[in-house]
Design a protein around this motif. Structure first.
Motif, mmCIF file in Angstrom:
data_model
loop_
_atom_site.group_PDB
_atom_site.id
_atom_site.type_symbol
_atom_site.label_atom_id
_atom_site.label_comp_id
_atom_site.label_asym_id
_atom_site.label_seq_id
_atom_site.Cartn_x
_atom_site.Cartn_y
_atom_site.Cartn_z
ATOM 1 N N ASP A 71 3.582 12.155 -2.535
ATOM 2 C CA ASP A 71 3.839 11.342 -3.728
ATOM 3 C C ASP A 71 3.102 10.004 -3.622
ATOM 4 O O ASP A 71 2.869 9.341 -4.617
ATOM 5 C CB ASP A 71 5.338 11.022 -3.821
ATOM 6 C CG ASP A 71 6.172 12.264 -4.112
ATOM 7 O OD1 ASP A 71 5.704 13.135 -4.866
ATOM 8 O OD2 ASP A 71 7.259 12.373 -3.542
ATOM 9 N N SER A 72 2.729 9.666 -2.383
ATOM 10 C CA SER A 72 2.262 8.305 -2.149
ATOM 11 C C SER A 72 0.932 7.989 -2.827
ATOM 12 O O SER A 72 0.641 6.830 -3.097
ATOM 13 C CB SER A 72 2.146 8.055 -0.644
ATOM 14 O OG SER A 72 1.376 9.087 -0.059
ATOM 15 N N GLY A 73 0.123 9.015 -3.135
ATOM 16 C CA GLY A 73 -1.181 8.745 -3.730
ATOM 17 C C GLY A 73 -1.150 8.598 -5.239
ATOM 18 O O GLY A 73 -2.164 8.265 -5.874
ATOM 19 N N VAL B 235 0.837 -1.204 0.000
ATOM 20 C CA VAL B 235 0.000 0.000 0.000
ATOM 21 C C VAL B 235 0.872 1.254 0.000
ATOM 22 O O VAL B 235 0.641 2.184 -0.764
ATOM 23 C CB VAL B 235 -0.922 0.013 1.243
ATOM 24 C CG1 VAL B 235 -1.618 1.363 1.400
ATOM 25 C CG2 VAL B 235 -1.951 -1.103 1.159
ATOM 26 N N TYR B 236 1.872 1.277 0.864
ATOM 27 C CA TYR B 236 2.604 2.518 1.091
ATOM 28 C C TYR B 236 4.112 2.378 1.133
ATOM 29 O O TYR B 236 4.832 3.185 0.542
ATOM 30 C CB TYR B 236 2.147 3.152 2.410
ATOM 31 C CG TYR B 236 3.045 4.280 2.878
ATOM 32 C CD1 TYR B 236 2.962 5.540 2.294
ATOM 33 C CD2 TYR B 236 3.982 4.087 3.884
ATOM 34 C CE1 TYR B 236 3.793 6.572 2.702
ATOM 35 C CE2 TYR B 236 4.816 5.122 4.297
ATOM 36 C CZ TYR B 236 4.718 6.354 3.708
ATOM 37 O OH TYR B 236 5.540 7.366 4.104
ATOM 38 N N PHE B 237 4.614 1.384 1.858
ATOM 39 C CA PHE B 237 5.996 1.473 2.271
ATOM 40 C C PHE B 237 7.024 1.259 1.164
ATOM 41 O O PHE B 237 7.972 2.018 1.022
ATOM 42 C CB PHE B 237 6.268 0.514 3.442
ATOM 43 C CG PHE B 237 7.265 1.107 4.367
ATOM 44 C CD1 PHE B 237 6.858 1.981 5.359
ATOM 45 C CD2 PHE B 237 8.606 0.875 4.198
ATOM 46 C CE1 PHE B 237 7.786 2.602 6.178
ATOM 47 C CE2 PHE B 237 9.543 1.481 5.019
ATOM 48 C CZ PHE B 237 9.126 2.346 6.007
ATOM 49 N N VAL C 103 -6.944 11.452 -4.165
ATOM 50 C CA VAL C 103 -6.577 10.091 -3.760
ATOM 51 C C VAL C 103 -5.300 10.093 -2.923
ATOM 52 O O VAL C 103 -4.315 10.733 -3.287
ATOM 53 C CB VAL C 103 -6.362 9.198 -5.017
ATOM 54 C CG1 VAL C 103 -6.026 7.768 -4.598
ATOM 55 C CG2 VAL C 103 -7.593 9.221 -5.914
ATOM 56 N N ASP C 104 -5.334 9.378 -1.808
ATOM 57 C CA ASP C 104 -4.107 9.114 -1.049
ATOM 58 C C ASP C 104 -4.066 7.626 -0.711
ATOM 59 O O ASP C 104 -5.079 6.937 -0.790
ATOM 60 C CB ASP C 104 -4.045 9.968 0.223
ATOM 61 C CG ASP C 104 -2.600 10.158 0.705
ATOM 62 O OD1 ASP C 104 -1.685 9.523 0.129
ATOM 63 O OD2 ASP C 104 -2.380 10.934 1.650
ATOM 64 N N ASP C 105 -2.876 7.151 -0.336
ATOM 65 C CA ASP C 105 -2.749 5.712 -0.084
ATOM 66 C C ASP C 105 -3.354 5.315 1.250
ATOM 67 O O ASP C 105 -3.856 4.214 1.413
ATOM 68 C CB ASP C 105 -1.277 5.286 -0.118
ATOM 69 C CG ASP C 105 -0.503 5.928 1.006
ATOM 70 O OD1 ASP C 105 -0.207 7.134 0.911
ATOM 71 O OD2 ASP C 105 -0.247 5.246 2.013
ATOM 72 N N SER C 106 -3.273 6.201 2.247
ATOM 73 C CA SER C 106 -3.736 5.801 3.583
ATOM 74 C C SER C 106 -4.068 7.027 4.420
ATOM 75 O O SER C 106 -3.591 8.127 4.141
ATOM 76 C CB SER C 106 -2.652 4.985 4.303
ATOM 77 O OG SER C 106 -1.442 5.706 4.354
#
Ligand code: 5GP
Ligand code: MG
Length: 462
Positions: free
Chosen positions: A286-288, A245-247, A348-351
């Motif tokens: 940047d994560s999304g 998802v993110y890391f 949109v974002d990842d978390s």
């Protein structure tokens, strides 16, 4: 969370570790270290800060040898201080030097440490990783190094990927659940290991495969073949889905998954679950970005990069006074006004963790003239802490524990808020049963630590 690296059989072992750690820098920015082996001695340098701050040309020339292990640290147990920087290097029974780099979190660390200290062990650090050194050292009296490591692994519970070097051997270990990734590859005749394959791309090394959950791989000095051992504890495979998802970096292949494609599929699932009539999709950088690409594709609307991130904001950014607090938000992210005004947006974002991003930045888009803001999150609500190495705050600080999605959307003035369902997230990966999803559903694959604080070891001793 941390990043680990190892190489055997290359005369530029320190320099390659330096570049490898550079590629893994996103996994930890607190400290960095490299330990090499030459002429029967370990040479080591560790320090606080980013890889290029810790390693200069001057430092690298003093790290000779063709075997190395490296580490970048993001502390989850043990404070951010120099003595906890890794690799940890010690001299053991018979004068054997050993360096160890660890990614993950042990869940029975406090008990093991208390037991070892009661038996007279003197700990030099406050990190759980040092427990391995004591357990290995205790076994070396009657066992080979390989057997001693296997015996140490019999005792520990939780998450561990290890890179160890001793006497010219390079050893990689991944815990039976396989919580965190560790990949192996080749660079000419040399063997290379890294937390993520993006490090191999940088070195132009060939990715062979992941180190398997419950596997120990041993490379003898100068060997063209590796030896593989099975850890004695068996357990169901439970890889950390939050890595996907993110890391992890999107240009990595871990757990056999292409991280970029996986995140895009999460975006596609998101639109299927919660469509909306919008003009465009905007990622929260940047994560999304990667889930947004899937959202845009699925919704058939343009993807616009309308939130611009200042890449020069480092950790040294001086916190503004209370009256200027909004500065710290604006210095990092600035919207392109013409892309916001009058528009109906998917953002949109990842978390969502503490909710800071959505509260301070996304909700503000309405004030800037956005007609509608539909927030989409590419993982389920995070409601439970992680004991395996992801740095989530205590449960009461998790915003999803405080507010349900509708309540949060109303509080923040969002037109809608949707988190990807756990089923949707699982549809985005190829082996859905082989993941740990404890942060979403509370199903922990191991017994939980007796003391559940971030610095559990230290608190346990006080
Ligand atoms: P929030 O702002 O809700 O507290 O956190 C969500 C944001 O933090 C998201 O943009 C996500 O990409 C990022 N994030 C998620 N997990 C972590 C983490 O473990 N460490 C850091 N530094 N950021 C994270
Ligand atoms: Mg983010």
């Amino acid at each position: 969370m941390c990043g680990i690296f190892g190489i055997s059989g290359h005369e530029e072992a320190a320099r390659l570790a330096y570049f490898g750690l550079y590629a893994l820098q996103h996994r930890g920015q607190e400290s960095a270290g490299i330990a090499t082996w030459a002429d029967g001695e370990i040479h080591s340098h560790v320090g606080m800060g980013l890889v290029p701050d810790v390693f200069t040309e001057e430092v690298l020339v003093h790290l000779p040898g063709d075997v190395s292990v490296g580490h970048v640290r993001y502390s989850t147990t043990g404070r951010p201080e120099p003595r906890n920087a890794q690799p940890l290097t010690v001299r053991m029974r018979g004068g054997m030097q050993l360096s160890l780099a660890h990614n993950g979190n042990l869940t029975n660390a406090a008990e093991l440490r208390a037991e070892l200290e009661d038996a007279g062990a003197i700990f030099q650090t406050t990190s759980d990783s040092e427990i391995f050194l004591h357990l290995i050292s205790h076994c070396l009296k009657d066992m080979s190094l390989e057997e001693a490591i296997l015996s140490a692994c019999d005792r520990v519970e939780g998450a561990y990927c290890l890179m160890i070097q001793a006497g010219g051997k390079l050893i990689a270990v991944r815990d039976p659940h396989g919580f965190h990734p560790l990949v192996m590859g080749r660079l000419g005749d040399a063997w290379v290991f890294a937390s993520e394959s993006c490090a191999f791309d940088l070195l132009e090394a060939e990715r062979l495969r992941g180190v398997r959950p419950g596997e120990m791989v041993v490379i003898e000095h100068g060997a063209l073949e590796y030896r593989s051992f099975a850890l004695r504890k068996s357990a169901p495979v439970r890889q950390c889905i939050f890595e996907l998802v993110y890391f992890a970096r999107p240009d990595s292949v871990i757990f056999g998954e292409d991280v970029y494609q996986c995140r895009k599929r999460m975006g596609l699932e998101l639109v299927k679950e919660a469509p909306a009539d919008v003009d465009c999709v905007i990622p929260f950088p940047d994560s999304g970005v990667y889930a947004s690409l899937g959202v845009a594709q699925g919704a058939g609307v343009p993807y616009e990069h309308a939130l611009i991130r200042n890449h020069y904001v480092g950790r040294t950014f001086i916190q503004p006074s209370q009256s200027m607090r909004q500065f710290s938000v604006r210095v990092k992210i600035n919207p392109v006004h013409s892309m916001i005004e009058g528009k109906r947006l998917f953002v949109v974002d990842d978390s969502i963790v503490r909710g800071t991003t959505v509260r301070t930045r996304v909700a503000k888009l309405r004030d800037m003239g956005a007609k509608e803001v539909h927030f989409r999150v590419s993982c389920p609500p995070i409601r439970h802490g992680c004991f395996y190495g992801i740095d989530f705050p205590s449960t009461r600080e998790l915003v999803a524990v405080q507010h349900g999605p509708e309540e949060l959307a109303a509080l923040l003035g969002l037109d809608s808020l949707h988190y990807l369902s756990l089923e949707g997230l699982k549809r985005s990966v190829s082996c859905p049963d082989q993941y740990c999803t404890a942060c979403f559903d509370g199903c922990y694959p191991t017994p939980l630590p007796a003391v559940q604080d971030k610095y559990s070891l230290e608190y346990a001793r006080k």
